[in-house]
Design a protein around this motif. Structure first.
Motif, short mmCIF file in Angstrom:
data_model
loop_
_atom_site.label_atom_id
_atom_site.label_comp_id
_atom_site.label_asym_id
_atom_site.label_seq_id
_atom_site.Cartn_x
_atom_site.Cartn_y
_atom_site.Cartn_z
N THR A 66 0.85 -1.19 0.00
CA THR A 66 0.00 0.00 0.00
C THR A 66 0.89 1.24 0.00
OG1 THR A 66 -0.09 -0.03 2.41
CG2 THR A 66 -1.86 -1.15 1.24
N LYS A 67 0.33 2.34 -0.51
CA LYS A 67 1.06 3.60 -0.57
C LYS A 67 1.02 4.29 0.78
CE LYS A 67 1.37 7.90 -3.15
NZ LYS A 67 0.74 8.72 -4.23
N SER B 294 0.52 10.74 3.47
CA SER B 294 1.36 11.91 3.74
C SER B 294 1.44 12.17 5.23
CB SER B 294 0.77 13.13 3.02
OG SER B 294 -0.54 13.39 3.49
#
Length: 361
Positions: A298-299, A302
């Motif tokens: 998964t990314k 931020s």
């Protein structure tokens, strides 16, 4: 019954386990009158204790006699149940309990079994000849006196039938034994007992089928020649299961694989890997085998990401109190009422519009 048959194959089952009142499975089945389950427990559970007592001192035979379960009482007596055992309270035997509770059919069956405790016709040494027949033939062929001849002549002249009650071990009892014996033509040839030399008897413990077959197998092996007995022992030694110790790490995919020269293949600590490809292997909860790790990519969010708080939907207006749940039939009933109300309003609107149009005309 299917559950009882399946549980008989479980090696770690305690058939003599007692509940809070001390009743075992045999006690429960006997007092409820389940004769099929009772016979199966007596025949196919080797460690069954027939004389197990509950908290009141009742055995399975006493409970069956109190409830008037004639078939279960007969099966327990022929299996070797103690008919002289007494409970802790009134100190009654099973027969006395049957009399006390007015189970007269049970009393009659128990009395008959006590009078004839062994079923000889189920033994392989039983002969179908009537024991009283030679004595009756000798009596019929004996010379008759003058008075006996006159009485027989008068009986035949007036046709007086000599009706007497059935006697013990008479012709009727002999017909019953002969037709139910193992050598009877009325019994199928496949219906054979596992112990024809030891028929069931009151007061004699009856072994289970597994115990009887085991004893017969031991006797057969003892009758064999010494070289054949050694072959059997060698066969059983070869059929033993060899347990290979597992490695501490359950992830077999991370274990070191065998070297190409076969040097590590003889090590007992390393399990042999499967020849299937990794993507065809499946993990089992019983036998884990080789475990393929599952990876999820998964990314990363931020640094200023704030997860949104999803508030759970509630039908309650005020969160301080609980709301009574609505059943499905009530929701359908409310929906039906709303639909009927909407239909009624629509019909009223149509009627009103028709009246207004008529007045204008």
């Amino acid at each position: 019954m299917d559950v009882v048959v399946a549980l008989s194959q479980c090696p770690h089952l305690d058939v003599n386990w007692q509940d809070n009142e001390g009743n075992t499975a045999l006690t429960t089945a006997a007092q409820a009158g389940h004769i099929t389950i009772t016979n199966y427990l007596l025949n196919y559970f080797p460690g069954l204790d027939i004389e197990k007592r509950n908290c009141h001192g009742f055995t399975a035979l006493m409970k069956a006699a109190i409830q008037g379960r004639v078939e279960c009482v007969r099966a327990l007596m022929l299996a070797g149940a103690d008919i002289d055992a007494r409970d802790n309270g009134r100190k009654f035997t099973a027969r006395e309990w049957a009399i006390f509770t007015s189970r007269y059919d049970t009393v009659f069956a128990m009395t008959r079994l006590m009078q004839q405790p062994c079923a000889d016709q189920f033994c392989d040494t039983y002969r179908s000849e009537w024991p009283l027949l030679p004595a009756l033939l000798a009596k019929a062929q004996a010379p008759k006196g003058c008075i006996q001849k006159i009485s027989e002549t008068l009986r035949d002249f007036f046709d007086i039938s000599n009706v007497t009650e059935a006697s013990e071990d008479g012709v009727l009892d002999h017909m019953v034994r002969m037709t139910t014996s193992l050598g009877s033509p009325f019994i199928a040839t496949a219906c054979r007992t596992v112990c024809p030399g030891s028929p069931p008897c009151v007061g004699k413990r009856r072994y289970s089928v597994q115990e009887i077959l085991k004893k017969q197998r031991i006797e057969q092996l003892k009758s064999l020649r010494p070289e054949r007995l050694e072959n059997y022992k060698r066969l059983f030694q070869n059929s033993r299961v060899l347990l290979v110790p597992k490695s501490k790490d359950r992830r077999a995919s991370l274990q070191p694989q065998a070297q190409s020269d076969g040097s590590s293949s003889s090590s007992p600590g390393i399990r042999r890997a499967s020849l299937l490809p990794l993507h065809l292997l499946r993990r089992s909860s019983v036998r884990p085998g080789m475990v393929v790790p599952k990876l999820r990519i998964t990314k990363a969010p931020s640094s200023t990401y704030v997860p949104e708080k999803v508030r759970r939907k509630s039908s309650c207006v005020d969160d301080q109190f609980l709301q009574i749940p609505k059943w499905r039939y009530k929701e359908l009933k409310e929906e039906r009422k709303k639909a009927e109300e909407a239909e009624r309003k629509r019909l009223e609107a149509i009627t009103k519009s028709q009246l207004t149009t008529g007045k204008r005309k």
